[in-house]
Design an enzyme around this catalytic site. Structure first.
Site, PDB file in Angstrom:
ATOM      1  N   ASP A 119       3.007  -0.940  12.217  1.00  0.00           N
ATOM      2  CA  ASP A 119       2.982  -2.158  12.832  1.00  0.00           C
ATOM      3  C   ASP A 119       4.080  -2.871  12.618  1.00  0.00           C
ATOM      4  O   ASP A 119       3.814  -4.210  12.323  1.00  0.00           O
ATOM      5  CB  ASP A 119       1.485  -2.700  12.879  1.00  0.00           C
ATOM      6  N   GLY A 139       0.863  -1.055  -0.009  1.00  0.00           N
ATOM      7  CA  GLY A 139      -0.208   0.024   0.055  1.00  0.00           C
ATOM      8  C   GLY A 139       0.769   1.333  -0.058  1.00  0.00           C
ATOM      9  O   GLY A 139       1.879   1.215   0.751  1.00  0.00           O
ATOM     10  N   ASP A 167       5.641  -5.430   6.164  1.00  0.00           N
ATOM     11  CA  ASP A 167       6.033  -6.616   6.507  1.00  0.00           C
ATOM     12  C   ASP A 167       5.941  -7.725   5.608  1.00  0.00           C
ATOM     13  O   ASP A 167       6.589  -8.689   5.511  1.00  0.00           O
ATOM     14  CB  ASP A 167       5.279  -7.088   8.206  1.00  0.00           C
ATOM     15  N   ARG A 190      -6.092  -2.399   9.840  1.00  0.00           N
ATOM     16  CA  ARG A 190      -6.527  -3.600   9.740  1.00  0.00           C
ATOM     17  C   ARG A 190      -6.095  -4.462  11.105  1.00  0.00           C
ATOM     18  O   ARG A 190      -7.212  -5.204  11.504  1.00  0.00           O
ATOM     19  CB  ARG A 190      -5.668  -4.304   8.641  1.00  0.00           C
ATOM     20  N   ARG A 215       0.435  -5.053  -4.609  1.00  0.00           N
ATOM     21  CA  ARG A 215       0.569  -6.228  -3.642  1.00  0.00           C
ATOM     22  C   ARG A 215       0.413  -7.468  -4.713  1.00  0.00           C
ATOM     23  O   ARG A 215      -0.625  -7.567  -5.406  1.00  0.00           O
ATOM     24  CB  ARG A 215      -0.705  -6.374  -3.040  1.00  0.00           C
ATOM     25  N   THR A 253       4.348   2.071   6.490  1.00  0.00           N
ATOM     26  CA  THR A 253       2.950   1.666   6.545  1.00  0.00           C
ATOM     27  C   THR A 253       2.360   2.759   7.427  1.00  0.00           C
ATOM     28  O   THR A 253       2.873   3.042   8.368  1.00  0.00           O
ATOM     29  CB  THR A 253       2.744   0.133   7.216  1.00  0.00           C
ATOM     30  N   ILE A 254       1.025   3.111   7.140  1.00  0.00           N
ATOM     31  CA  ILE A 254       0.493   3.947   7.785  1.00  0.00           C
ATOM     32  C   ILE A 254      -0.081   3.213   9.291  1.00  0.00           C
ATOM     33  O   ILE A 254      -0.230   3.872  10.272  1.00  0.00           O
ATOM     34  CB  ILE A 254      -0.821   4.850   7.103  1.00  0.00           C
ATOM     35  N   ASP A 255      -0.037   1.956   9.203  1.00  0.00           N
ATOM     36  CA  ASP A 255      -0.658   1.252  10.413  1.00  0.00           C
ATOM     37  C   ASP A 255       0.611   1.168  11.448  1.00  0.00           C
ATOM     38  O   ASP A 255       0.227   0.829  12.688  1.00  0.00           O
ATOM     39  CB  ASP A 255      -0.880  -0.201  10.040  1.00  0.00           C
ATOM     40  N   ARG A 287     -15.603  17.248  14.696  1.00  0.00           N
ATOM     41  CA  ARG A 287     -16.104  17.945  16.016  1.00  0.00           C
ATOM     42  C   ARG A 287     -17.057  19.011  16.040  1.00  0.00           C
ATOM     43  O   ARG A 287     -17.713  19.261  16.870  1.00  0.00           O
ATOM     44  CB  ARG A 287     -14.645  18.192  16.902  1.00  0.00           C
ATOM     45  N   GLY A 325      -8.864  14.332  21.367  1.00  0.00           N
ATOM     46  CA  GLY A 325      -9.599  14.371  22.633  1.00  0.00           C
ATOM     47  C   GLY A 325     -10.972  13.553  22.616  1.00  0.00           C
ATOM     48  O   GLY A 325     -11.951  14.071  23.272  1.00  0.00           O
ATOM     49  N   ALA A 326     -10.822  12.520  21.946  1.00  0.00           N
ATOM     50  CA  ALA A 326     -12.016  11.648  21.587  1.00  0.00           C
ATOM     51  C   ALA A 326     -12.488  10.972  22.784  1.00  0.00           C
ATOM     52  O   ALA A 326     -11.701  10.858  23.909  1.00  0.00           O
ATOM     53  CB  ALA A 326     -11.722  10.293  20.722  1.00  0.00           C
TER      54      ALA A 326
HETATM   55  O1  F6P Z   1      -1.788  -1.737   5.763  1.00  0.00           O
HETATM   56  C1  F6P Z   1      -2.319  -0.415   5.254  1.00  0.00           C
HETATM   57  C2  F6P Z   1      -3.731  -0.133   5.138  1.00  0.00           C
HETATM   58  O2  F6P Z   1      -3.990   1.073   4.688  1.00  0.00           O
HETATM   59  C3  F6P Z   1      -4.684  -0.736   6.122  1.00  0.00           C
HETATM   60  O3  F6P Z   1      -4.825   0.262   7.374  1.00  0.00           O
HETATM   61  C4  F6P Z   1      -5.829  -1.032   5.329  1.00  0.00           C
HETATM   62  O4  F6P Z   1      -6.553  -1.888   5.851  1.00  0.00           O
HETATM   63  C5  F6P Z   1      -5.540  -1.454   3.936  1.00  0.00           C
HETATM   64  O5  F6P Z   1      -4.208  -1.084   4.167  1.00  0.00           O
HETATM   65  C6  F6P Z   1      -6.175  -1.205   2.844  1.00  0.00           C
HETATM   66  O6  F6P Z   1      -5.616  -2.002   1.718  1.00  0.00           O
HETATM   67  P1  F6P Z   1      -5.949  -1.375   0.382  1.00  0.00           P
HETATM   68  O7  F6P Z   1      -5.759  -0.075  -0.282  1.00  0.00           O
HETATM   69  O8  F6P Z   1      -5.496  -2.501  -0.546  1.00  0.00           O
HETATM   70  O9  F6P Z   1      -7.502  -1.589   0.289  1.00  0.00           O
END
Ligand code: F6P
Length: 324
Positions: free
Chosen positions: A131, A11, A103, A173, A72, A127-129, A156, A187-188
């Site tokens: 992780d 991604g 990963d 994900r 991918r 990765t924006i995640d 808000r 501040g959620a």
């Molecule tokens: O792993 C990064 C991510 O943006 C996840 O947060 C999200 O679930 C996924 O990719 C979405 O992937 P795609 O762009 O293939 O739908």
């Protein structure tokens, strides 16, 4: 080593172009030839190469997306796909590859280097995640976090003006990094993430307590991978607890993956890109560059896996205090 290649896989995230620029400029500065592999592993298998020069990466540091495109690839997961990739690398006389990926991409390359040991790879985590184990921060996370925070701030305004409840679903994900960071920064009233299983039990109390003490708006940030489902499923529960209230839903989706990278992402991408080429020149191979406790570090591909957000008791105590 005379010629190296750079590619982006998986991604897209903000900061990929800044990283490509740093890899290209560092390679040229060190008298290396450099080519771009377009369309990720799909392009590698197809031999989709483009020569890169200092000028090719001018005026891209501020751009989102990836000038090399990405994919991918299912084919690279197969032995046949990896053989085709190896043949294309040899035909193009590529001596080493800088792979900007996640990963999944590093697992793919780990399989490749067991079969073809003569091509050194250096990985750069994005990765924006956020992780990936072996680094405290990945390229793209800071920008995505700020995008999510700014969106929640805007929601808000409406929530507060019309005295509404909103659920905002952010990406992640398997990971609560964006939800946790953006929820804390905006501040959620509640943050639901995959890493903590019990957070939903508290939701009814938090919402009722907030409303009873005359809060004009309530915002719940939900990670898309939360075990209770995303925002739509959580909204059903909220409607049961607060049947007379307007409950709005906003899914931020791919907005979080795009846009101009933040300063922090541009700097991280530049440091990782530069370090990857220097590492190759020093004879390092098959490792991922990372940053831990503000120090650059390296992790072998076989040790790179998913890293989950650690929420300990003191973080929970803080969240309880700040949302009460
Ligand atoms: O792993 C990064 C991510 O943006 C996840 O947060 C999200 O679930 C996924 O990719 C979405 O992937 P795609 O762009 O293939 O739908």
């Amino acid at each position: 080593m005379q010629k190296i290649a750079v590619m982006t896989s998986g991604g897209d995230v903000p900061g990929l172009n800044a990283c490509i620029r740093a890899v290209v400029r560092t390679a040229i500065f060190n008298q290396l030839k450099i080519v771009g592999i377009q369309h990720g592993f799909e392009g590698l298998i197809a031999g989709d190469f483009v020569p890169l020069h200092a000028q090719s990466v001018s005026n891209i540091i501020q751009l989102g997306g990836t000038m090399l495109k990405s994919s991918r690839s299912e084919l690279f997961r197969t032995k046949e796909g990896r053989l085709l990739a190896y043949e294309k690398i040899k035909k193009e006389n590529i001596d080493a590859i800088v792979l900007i990926g996640g990963d999944g991409s590093f697992a793919g390359v780990n399989a490749f280097i067991q079969e073809y040991a003569d091509i050194p790879f250096i990985g750069i985590p994005k990765t924006i995640d956020n992780d990936i184990a072996g680094t405290d921060v990945c390229i793209g996370y800071d920008t995505a976090l700020n995008t999510a925070m700014e969106a929640i701030d805007k929601i808000r305004d409406t929530a507060e003006s019309h005295e509404r409840i909103f659920l905002v679903e952010v990406m992640g994900r398997d990971s609560g990094y964006i939800a946790y960071g953006a929820g804390l920064a905006s501040g959620a009233e509640s943050i639901l993430i995959p890493e903590t299983k019990a957070d939903i039990e508290n939701l009814e109390n938090i919402l009722k307590k907030g409303w009873n003490r005359k809060k004009a708006s309530l915002i719940i940030v939900v990670a898309e991978g939360d075990e209770n489902g995303g925002a739509y499923k959580t909204a059903e529960m909220v409607k049961k607890y607060m049947p007379t209230h307007y409950v709005g839903i906003c899914i931020l989706g791919h907005i979080q993956r795009g846009g101009s990278p933040s300063a922090a992402d541009r700097i991280l991408a530049s440091r990782f890109g530069y370090t990857s080429v220097i590492a190759l020149l020093e004879g390092k191979k098959n490792i991922m560059v990372g940053i831990q406790k503000n120090e650059l570090c390296f992790t072998p591909f076989e040790e790179v896996k998913k890293q989950h957000l650690q929420i300990n008791q003191s973080t929970l105590n803080m969240l309880n205090a700040l949302t009460s």
